[in-house]
Design a protein around this motif. Structure first.
Motif, PDB file in Angstrom:
ATOM      1  N   LEU B 418       1.249  -1.248   0.192  1.00 32.27           N
ATOM      2  CA  LEU B 418      -0.091  -0.108   0.073  1.00 32.27           C
ATOM      3  C   LEU B 418       0.953   1.254  -0.036  1.00 32.27           C
ATOM      4  CD1 LEU B 418      -2.811  -0.906   2.699  1.00 32.27           C
ATOM      5  CD2 LEU B 418      -2.630  -1.407   0.261  1.00 32.27           C
ATOM      6  N   ARG B 419       0.327   2.071  -0.519  1.00 29.48           N
ATOM      7  CA  ARG B 419       1.244   3.438  -0.741  1.00 29.48           C
ATOM      8  C   ARG B 419       1.038   4.133   0.658  1.00 29.48           C
ATOM      9  NH1 ARG B 419      -0.376   7.643  -5.670  1.00 29.48           N
ATOM     10  NH2 ARG B 419      -1.521   8.672  -4.103  1.00 29.48           N
ATOM     11  N   GLU B 420       1.986   4.987   1.204  1.00 25.30           N
ATOM     12  CA  GLU B 420       1.871   5.397   2.533  1.00 25.30           C
ATOM     13  C   GLU B 420       0.882   6.571   2.691  1.00 25.30           C
ATOM     14  OE1 GLU B 420       5.220   9.062   1.454  1.00 25.30           O
ATOM     15  OE2 GLU B 420       5.828   7.569   2.671  1.00 25.30           O
ATOM     16  N   ASP B 421       0.219   7.083   1.732  1.00 28.73           N
ATOM     17  CA  ASP B 421      -0.932   7.583   2.286  1.00 28.73           C
ATOM     18  C   ASP B 421      -2.460   6.894   2.132  1.00 28.73           C
ATOM     19  OD1 ASP B 421      -0.898   7.180  -0.285  1.00 28.73           O
ATOM     20  OD2 ASP B 421      -1.447   9.242  -1.285  1.00 28.73           O
ATOM     21  N   SER B 422      -2.214   5.696   2.103  1.00 27.76           N
ATOM     22  CA  SER B 422      -3.382   4.759   2.323  1.00 27.76           C
ATOM     23  C   SER B 422      -3.977   5.100   3.970  1.00 27.76           C
ATOM     24  CB  SER B 422      -3.066   3.385   2.083  1.00 27.76           C
ATOM     25  OG  SER B 422      -2.504   3.059   0.786  1.00 27.76           O
ATOM     26  N   MET B 471      -7.452   2.960  -0.061  1.00 31.35           N
ATOM     27  CA  MET B 471      -6.084   2.152  -0.103  1.00 31.35           C
ATOM     28  C   MET B 471      -5.474   2.651  -1.713  1.00 31.35           C
ATOM     29  SD  MET B 471      -6.913  -1.374   1.714  1.00 31.35           S
ATOM     30  CE  MET B 471      -8.680  -1.747   1.173  1.00 31.35           C
ATOM     31  N   VAL B 472      -4.409   2.724  -1.626  1.00 30.39           N
ATOM     32  CA  VAL B 472      -3.746   2.996  -2.771  1.00 30.39           C
ATOM     33  C   VAL B 472      -2.465   2.386  -2.939  1.00 30.39           C
ATOM     34  CG1 VAL B 472      -2.915   5.083  -4.215  1.00 30.39           C
ATOM     35  CG2 VAL B 472      -4.393   5.647  -2.473  1.00 30.39           C
ATOM     36  N   PRO B 473      -2.425   1.738  -4.361  1.00 32.19           N
ATOM     37  CA  PRO B 473      -1.220   0.795  -4.515  1.00 32.19           C
ATOM     38  C   PRO B 473       0.112   1.495  -4.452  1.00 32.19           C
ATOM     39  CG  PRO B 473      -2.773   0.525  -6.212  1.00 32.19           C
ATOM     40  CD  PRO B 473      -3.246   1.685  -5.372  1.00 32.19           C
ATOM     41  N   ALA B 474       1.017   0.808  -4.125  1.00 30.29           N
ATOM     42  CA  ALA B 474       2.162   1.530  -4.060  1.00 30.29           C
ATOM     43  C   ALA B 474       3.006   1.958  -5.292  1.00 30.29           C
ATOM     44  CB  ALA B 474       3.329   0.261  -3.240  1.00 30.29           C
ATOM     45  N   ARG B 475       2.511   1.190  -6.268  1.00 30.65           N
ATOM     46  CA  ARG B 475       3.004   1.557  -7.679  1.00 30.65           C
ATOM     47  C   ARG B 475       1.714   2.062  -8.534  1.00 30.65           C
ATOM     48  NH1 ARG B 475       8.234  -0.325  -8.772  1.00 30.65           N
ATOM     49  NH2 ARG B 475       7.790  -0.176 -10.939  1.00 30.65           N
TER      50      ARG B 475
END
Lengths: 750, 765
Positions: B418-422, B471-475
């Motif tokens: 997950l990207r850190e802004d999730s 939730m946002v993917p890291a990539r």
């Protein structure tokens, strides 16, 4: 002679019960206030309440200080702080983690200590008594007889001589008082020390002091063994003397001529009086004053206690014996079996025991001795450790809250006096708590910024303004905190020792008359460097976290503010641990008196600037001839009472004052016994002069002004310290020469 | 390519959404060809589009061929246009269909506007009915406004809930990489202009008791009307109570949909009816078989003999006590009745096990697992995953002092990458409350993750906490495969919520609290201690009282079996609700009312609408009262207004009196019919409300405040101090001054006693 009367004095009116309804009513209303203080209300309402009360406090500050406005002021401030403490108790303790919870409890206890002292302080000082000397009867035959005890241990003969010279000149009928030098430095035990050098020194000291006493007409006394330190010494003398009253003078407490006339009258007036205590008035700077360069500008550290608190205690009949500058009634000492006690602050303990037996004490706030503070930080720390340990012993061994015979108000007063010395346990916590959050994120205080602003901030403001209101004349803002910070590092382990074994501490004599021949960083300084480093680290991390983690902004801001406050105190502490030079063992006393200097055929009109037993400074009248260095002559001075004094003196230096006037630095020479006595009388004999000096030192200083002055001198002194450290660093690493970072006079390692 | 669903269907809570939706159905515009309302008092039309002449009603002779058209905004939880973003997006409207309905035709029209940056060739909009594609069309940039009009598949319009879905595929480049979340990718649906229309009739019935579960059905389109029939000229006090209980039971079955009731003495030919009475009085009115083969209390059901599309429910007995038993049994029975036409009732205790599953009420100082509130362990997936909902109630009179917090101990797991802004956003009653960052890149399982929410953020009564995952993917690089399958979040049902000790203390008058929680009706578990005073026994007044009691039962979520209903006057110690025409309100009930009765005045003109204020566990300070110099006269309310006011009961000054009135009985019934509609009911506020046919409540606070509750002195003082800080400051200063004065006297005495023979102290020298 006088008799101990059993009849209650007129006006005691034991049957006067009219006050009971007032007291009952007061308790009811006070109970309602306490209830309101604990009432949880909305933040907005608390905001209105707290800041309205703060505004009222500010208004009251500027009203004439009548009793009513003063009491209103204290009660309002007390209420603000009580609200804070109730909120603190009910809302802010966080036990979600073991570490945070444990640290939180420690901080809470430290704050509890502070609040207790704050409220007890209000109680003690609710109505300070302004006692005046009781006039003695015309018929001197009715005056009580007095033994003057001057206990000594290791002080210099010169110092002892000055005190004895003043003591024998006390203005009291000759047959009614006797001066006793109680030498514990020349006891049989000392004279037969296994170390032949020490034994020889003790024998020499005994001989010197016996000669001195014989010459001055003082009774010399010593004993076989140095048991029970000062109290044992006093006890030994007490057993072999018989006067009705006993005046106790430490060796460095030079009495004024009127000390007995001013004090003994109260014993005639009140047959149940066992003590008249007078202030310990210091004429030299203590290390904090000297190292910050504020001596004479800032009120002395002891002024708060002797100018305000003892008067407050006196109102509650709880003024206690401070070991010197006090007159005691022998018959009362008989009742408690002499001067020996369970604690190393036997003075306070004796007072406690006699109060518990129904006797009364009195405090006369007039300086009647001129004393010397410890000159070095080590000496100061040693003295305060003894006091802290002694008062802790009293609390543990003779708990005033439980001791039978005391009145409730006396219990509170003694508890306050003892409990104060636990600052050593509380103060370090205040320094570590914000660092825990800033460095490791451990929260020890669960509150938001808004809550801190409406509860904690008013409490802090109230604390500042109350301290300033009560003690503004005798204490700059934050000076108490500075002393506590400096001493707490050393009193903390000492207190822990007492807790482990209350009977363990020994009496250690405070070194007096030390000289510091150069500047140096006190060997006691390292804790403050460590704390400063930790605080700077915490501040750095805190500001970094503030920038990168806005989620914790509220608590971060609170802790950063707290750490900055601590840093101000630490900077001041660093200024204090950088010891200044002190060359004189006898401090010069500023005495602007008319004078003249005669040498050869000439007599030069001059003005005395300052004087000590070793020499004087005089300012020549403009246009007069200037004697060169080495010129000997007679310095004539006219005292405040018009009496003429003449001393043989030699010009040691000629220089110009900052104002451009020509000044002579003079040393006294070829002194006769009478000349020496006259000199002591001139310098130390006049209590009115000391009163004027004290009043000059104690000027009211506002919160901002006091705080600003402290920060200014602290920063200035820290700048000097950094220059010194940089220079020492250069010397050590580039010239191979070690700077003097220790001092022979420092007697204590942390 | 990722599929984005910006406004997903409710996550496992479809029913609750539609309860809300259907509460609005009565305000839905009928189709132009729709039938007119039945013979209930006329209901003023809502301010709806011009082509909607009247409200459909499930009664009347024309109920066979109904055509109803509803704007799609009525099927939304929150009204407003729906914007579909990203390359692929969809939105669904949930459409209810009752088993009583026979749908003969239906169509839907979607009006939309799209971005002018879309490429016609590969951008499309599609309309679906459940999983069936109904229509699709290109999204044209030259003609960015369009509509989809399509017939609905009649064979698929079966009873239950259906998804009318709109999906779009949106692109702005061909053959190149494109940003799937580009801001130019959007299509907006105008839910006011989009509509669904259904032609339907009602089925002929041969009902069994077990069919009651769907006969009184919130999924029925249009207003639901019920006749409560009692033989005899005027209903007795017992009949008033029976009718009230029947109305409450029916209203509860309709969930939040308003129940319109008429009081009748004979079975009407064109609507559902509940007949209540002694067996001997009902003979000839209903089928003999329904009156029981044996003696005793009974419940029976039959089709309306005059129109088999409607039913007649019979609650009877040989004595009034037996009728009472039948009615109470019906009122309390929350399960499914047996599949038979007739049920003898021996005693009520056999239904004692049937408890109501009202909204879960969390008590003071209670720890509740999510599973107890209906939230089971579940996993959501994707960038715009639907929210977890936690529905529960707090006591309506709960008072929480500031500083107290409710503590959530969450057990959850989240996926890796997950990207850190999730984050998981905690939304309390529609407002953002806290965020939980999902920071573990490798994924994590959390136990006892503690979240504190200020108690004051909650409302008395119903509360909803939503856990909205973002939730946002890291990539998420440009032109890169975006992996969404790892965007997982599981919330375990052993997570708990703990509320601190709360006291019961509430400020009155407060019609907002009354309309939202029913309090003080709900002070007793089943309405005990509440009194419904019916001013007259005429059908209009009685029907008004029954409709309000039904609404109160809906609000409380329980049948108010303990509520007294009578034409008698309330007693001291009883909270009461009076219903009646102005002229019928006895003078003993009006002292203390914020409105004076009997003379003309200007009330309607000075009542301004109070914006619905969000409130926590303390009354909102914005609802401070307004003092009026002139008298307020109820006659002024007449005209077209209904009046609702709340004030301290004149019987004891401590209980809560609530009064609903209008100039005439008929006007009263009309206005009460409007009052129970959500748009009016939800706007009740202050202590005085007036409304007319437009349904907009005009509310104000005029009267003095008084307080209810069993809070201790400390809480009361805290409450007062918080609301009156200046009074508190004055009290504190007064006590301090008193303290100082008394201390001065006491110290003087102390000084005389302890400092004998001394000069008076110069205290501050």
């Amino acid at each position: 002679m006088f008799l101990l009367a059993d009849t209650p004095p007129p006006g005691s009116v034991a049957s006067d019960r009219k006050g009971s309804p007032w007291t009952l009513g007061w308790f009811l209303v006070f109970g309602a206030l306490l209830w309101l203080a604990a009432l949880p209300i909305d933040l907005s309402a608390q905001c209105w309440l707290a800041f309205t009360l703060i505004v009222v406090l500010m208004v009251l500050r500027y009203l004439p200080k009548r009793w009513t406005s003063r009491a209103l002021f204290l009660f309002i401030a007390g209420f603000v702080s009580l609200r804070y403490f109730c909120w603190r108790t009910m809302e802010t303790l966080d036990f979600s983690t073991f570490l945070g919870g444990s640290a939180g409890v420690l901080l809470y206890l430290a704050e509890f200590y502070g609040i207790c002292l704050f409220l007890l302080g209000i109680f003690v000082n609710i109505r300070p008594l302004n006692r005046r000397p009781a006039v003695l009867p015309q018929d001197t035959a009715l005056w009580p007889s007095v033994d003057v005890f001057v206990p000594t241990y290791n002080e210099s003969t010169e110092l002892i001589e000055v005190t004895l010279a003043a003591a024998i000149q006390i203005d009291y009928p000759k047959g009614l008082f006797t001066v006793h030098l109680l030498d514990d430095g020349g006891t049989d035990q000392k004279c037969h020390d296994k170390d032949p050098v020490k034994a020889a020194a003790a024998l020499q000291r005994r001989e010197d002091l016996m000669n001195l006493c014989a010459r001055m007409g003082v009774q010399y006394g010593t004993r076989a063994r140095n048991e029970h330190a000062k109290s044992g010494n006093l006890n030994e003398a007490y057993k072999r003397t018989s006067a009705e009253l006993i005046l106790i003078l430490d060796t460095d407490h030079v009495p004024t001529r009127d000390i007995l006339k001013e004090t003994t009258g109260w014993f005639l007036r009140d047959p149940k009086l066992f003590l008249v205590q007078t202030p310990h008035f210091f004429i030299n700077s203590d290390p904090v004053e000297r190292n910050l360069g504020v001596f004479g500008k800032m009120p002395g550290e002891s002024e708060m206690f002797y100018t305000v608190i003892q008067r407050g205690l006196d109102f509650w009949n709880a003024a206690f014996f401070c070991g010197s500058a006090a007159v005691l009634r022998r018959s009362c000492i008989d009742i408690v079996g002499g001067f020996e006690a369970d604690s190393i602050t036997e003075d306070a303990e004796i007072a406690l025991m006699l109060h518990a037996k129904g006797f009364r004490s009195a405090y006369l706030a007039k300086p009647l001795v001129a004393g010397l503070s410890p000159e070095t930080l080590g000496g100061l720390v040693l003295q305060r450790i003894r006091w802290a340990q002694g008062m802790a012993q009293i609390l543990l061994l003779k708990n005033p809250l439980l001791l039978p015979g005391l009145k409730p108000w006396q219990r509170l007063c003694y508890f306050n006096s003892s409990f104060f010395w636990f600052f050593g346990l509380a103060r370090p916590i205040f320094f570590v708590a914000p660092l825990m959050y800033l460095v490791s994120g451990i929260s020890v205080y669960r509150a938001g910024l808004a809550e801190v602003l409406v509860y904690a901030l008013p409490h802090l403001l109230a604390g500042f303004v109350v301290t300033n209101y009560q003690f503004g004349r005798v204490r700059w803002t934050l000076i108490s905190e500075l002393y506590e910070l400096i001493l707490s590092v050393f009193t903390l382990p000492a207190l822990l020792k007492v807790f482990l074994n209350p009977k363990a501490p020994d009496f250690k004599v405070t070194p007096k008359g030390e000289m510091l021949d150069r500047e140096f960083v006190s060997p006691l300084s390292w804790p403050f460097f460590v704390l400063t480093g930790m605080t700077l680290l915490g501040l750095g991390m805190g500001f970094w976290k503030l920038a990168v983690d806005p989620m914790e902004r509220d608590m971060m801001v609170v802790n950063l503010g707290w750490a900055l406050f601590n840093l101000v105190l630490l900077i001041a502490a660093l200024g204090v641990v950088f010891e200044r030079q002190q060359r004189r063992s006898f401090p010069r006393v500023e005495k602007p008196l008319p004078a003249s200097f005669g040498f050869g055929e000439m007599t030069l009109a001059a003005q005395l600037v300052d004087i000590s037993v070793g020499g004087a400074g005089v300012e020549l009248v403009r246009g007069s001839a200037v004697p060169g260095a080495g010129v000997e002559g007679v310095l004539a001075i006219t005292g405040t009472n018009g009496k003429a004094y003449a001393f043989h003196a030699i010009v040691e230096s000629v220089f110009r004052s900052p104002e451009g006037a020509l000044r002579l630095g003079m040393g006294f020479r070829h002194e006769s016994a009478s000349e020496a006595a006259e000199k002591v009388s001139l310098i130390y004999g006049d209590s009115a002069f000391w009163l004027a000096v004290r009043n000059q030192r104690t000027r009211h200083t506002g919160v901002r002004s006091g705080l600003g002055s402290l920060i200014h001198v602290s920063l200035s002194r820290c700048r000097e310290l950094s220059v010194y450290v940089a220079r020492s660093f250069r010397v050590r690493f580039f010239r191979g020469n070690q700077p003097n970072t220790s001092n022979n006079h420092a007697t204590l390692q942390p | 390519m990722p599929l984005c669903n910006p406004r997903p269907l409710p996550f496992g809570f479809g029913a609750s959404l539609f309860l809300t939706t259907l509460a609005s159905l009565s305000a839905i515009e009928p189709a132009p060809s729709g039938p007119v309302a039945g013979d209930l008092p006329a209901v003023a039309p809502n301010p709806l589009p011009q082509d909607v002449p009247a409200r459909p009603s499930l009664s009347g002779p024309s109920a066979m061929d109904l055509t109803a058209r509803f704007a799609l905004e009525f099927f939304q939880e929150k009204p407003g246009p729906v914007t579909l973003r990203t390359v692929e997006a969809a939105y669904g409207f949930s459409i209810p269909v009752s088993p009583r309905m026979i749908v003969s035709a239906g169509q839907a029209e979607i009006n939309y506007s799209n971005s002018i940056s879309l490429l016609d060739e590969i951008s499309q909009i599609a309309l679906r009915w459940d999983d069936s594609l109904l229509a699709e069309a290109p999204l044209l940039k030259q003609s960015p406004s369009g509509r989809l009009l399509e017939e609905l598949p009649v064979q698929d319009i079966t009873p239950g809930y259906h998804n009318l879905g709109v999906a779009v595929a949106q692109h702005y480049v061909i053959g190149e990489c494109e940003d799937p979340v580009s801001s130019v990718l959007w299509t907006q649906i105008d839910t006011k202009k989009s509509w669904i229309e259904i032609d339907y009739g009602l089925k002929p019935l041969d009902p069994l008791l077990s069919d009651l579960a769907w006969l009184i059905d919130p999924k029925l389109w249009g207003d639901y009307q019920l006749s409560i029939v009692s033989p005899g000229a005027e209903p007795t006090d017992r009949m008033l109570r029976w009718g009230s209980l029947v109305a409450q039971r029916a209203a509860l079955m309709l969930d939040y949909k308003p129940l319109f009731v008429e009081s009748a003495t004979a079975i009407p030919p064109d609507r559902d009816a509940v007949v209540v009475g002694l067996r001997k009085d009902l003979a000839g009115m209903v089928e003999p078989g329904l009156l029981g083969k044996t003696r005793g209390a009974s419940i029976g059901i039959q089709a309306n003999p005059q129109d088999h599309r409607f039913f007649v429910l019979v609650l009877s007995g040989d004595s009034e006590d037996e009728v009472n038993l039948a009615v109470e049994t019906f009122a309390l029975w929350n399960g499914v009745l047996p599949a038979q036409k007739y049920l003898p009732i021996n005693n009520r205790s056999q239904q004692a096990g049937e408890s109501y599953l009202a909204n879960f009420t969390i008590k003071s100082a209670e720890v509740v697992a999510f599973s107890e509130i209906g939230q089971i362990t579940d996993t959501v997936k994707g960038m715009n995953a639907p929210a977890f909902r936690l529905d529960f109630s707090l006591p309506p009179d709960a008072y929480g002092r500031e500083g107290l917090t409710a503590e959530l101990r969450l057990h959850f797991a989240h996926g890796a990458g997950l990207r850190e802004d999730s984050v998981v956003n905690l939304i309390l009653n529609g407002e953002f409350s806290r965020a939980i960052p999902l920071l573990a890149k490798e994924g994590a399982v959390f136990r006892d993750y503690q979240v504190e929410i200020p108690l004051r953020s909650f409302r008395p009564g119903q509360n909803v906490i939503e856990f909205e995952t973002r939730m946002v993917p890291a990539r998420t690089g440009f032109c890169e495969l975006i992996q969404q399958e790892n965007l997982l979040f599981t919330l375990y049902d052993d997570s708990t919520i703990e509320f601190p000790a709360m006291e019961h203390y509430v400020r009155f008058p407060d019609l907002e609290l009354w309309q939202r929680t029913g309090f003080p009706v709900t002070k007793g578990p089943l309405g005990e201690g509440y009194f419904l005073h019916v001013a007259e026994r005429d059908p209009a007044t009685v029907a008004s009282a029954w409709m309000i009691s039904g609404k109160l039962a809906q609000t409380a979520g329980i049948p108010l079996l303990g509520m007294k209903v009578s034409c008698e006057l309330p007693l001291a110690g009883e909270h009461w609700l009076g219903v009646g025409a102005t002229s019928a309100i006895v003078p003993q009930l009006t002292p203390g009312a914020p409105v004076a009765f009997g003379e003309k005045g200007r009330l309607p003109f000075i009542l301004a609408e109070i914006p619905a204020a969000r409130r926590g566990l303390v009354p909102d300070r914005r609802q401070e009262r307004t003092r009026l110099s002139g008298g307020l006269e109820a006659k002024a309310v007449a005209g077209d207004f209904g009046l609702l006011c709340q004030y301290p009961s004149p019987m004891d000054g401590r209980s809560v009196a609530t009064l609903v009135t209008a100039e005439t009985r008929e006007k009263l019934q009309t206005r009460v019919s409007q009052l129970i509609r959500p748009e009016t009911w939800n706007g009740l506020n202050g202590d005085t409300v007036a409304w007319n046919g437009d349904g907009i409540p005009h509310a104000k606070r005029f009267g003095d405040a008084f307080y209810l509750g069993d809070a201790g002195v400390r809480t009361k003082a805290s409450f007062w101090f918080s609301r009156q800080p200046w009074g508190g400051v004055a009290l504190v200063l007064g006590l301090i001054v008193g303290c100082v004065f008394l201390l001065k006297q006491a110290l003087a005495v102390y000084f005389r006693r302890n400092h004998p023979n001394r000069e008076a102290p110069n205290l501050l020298a």
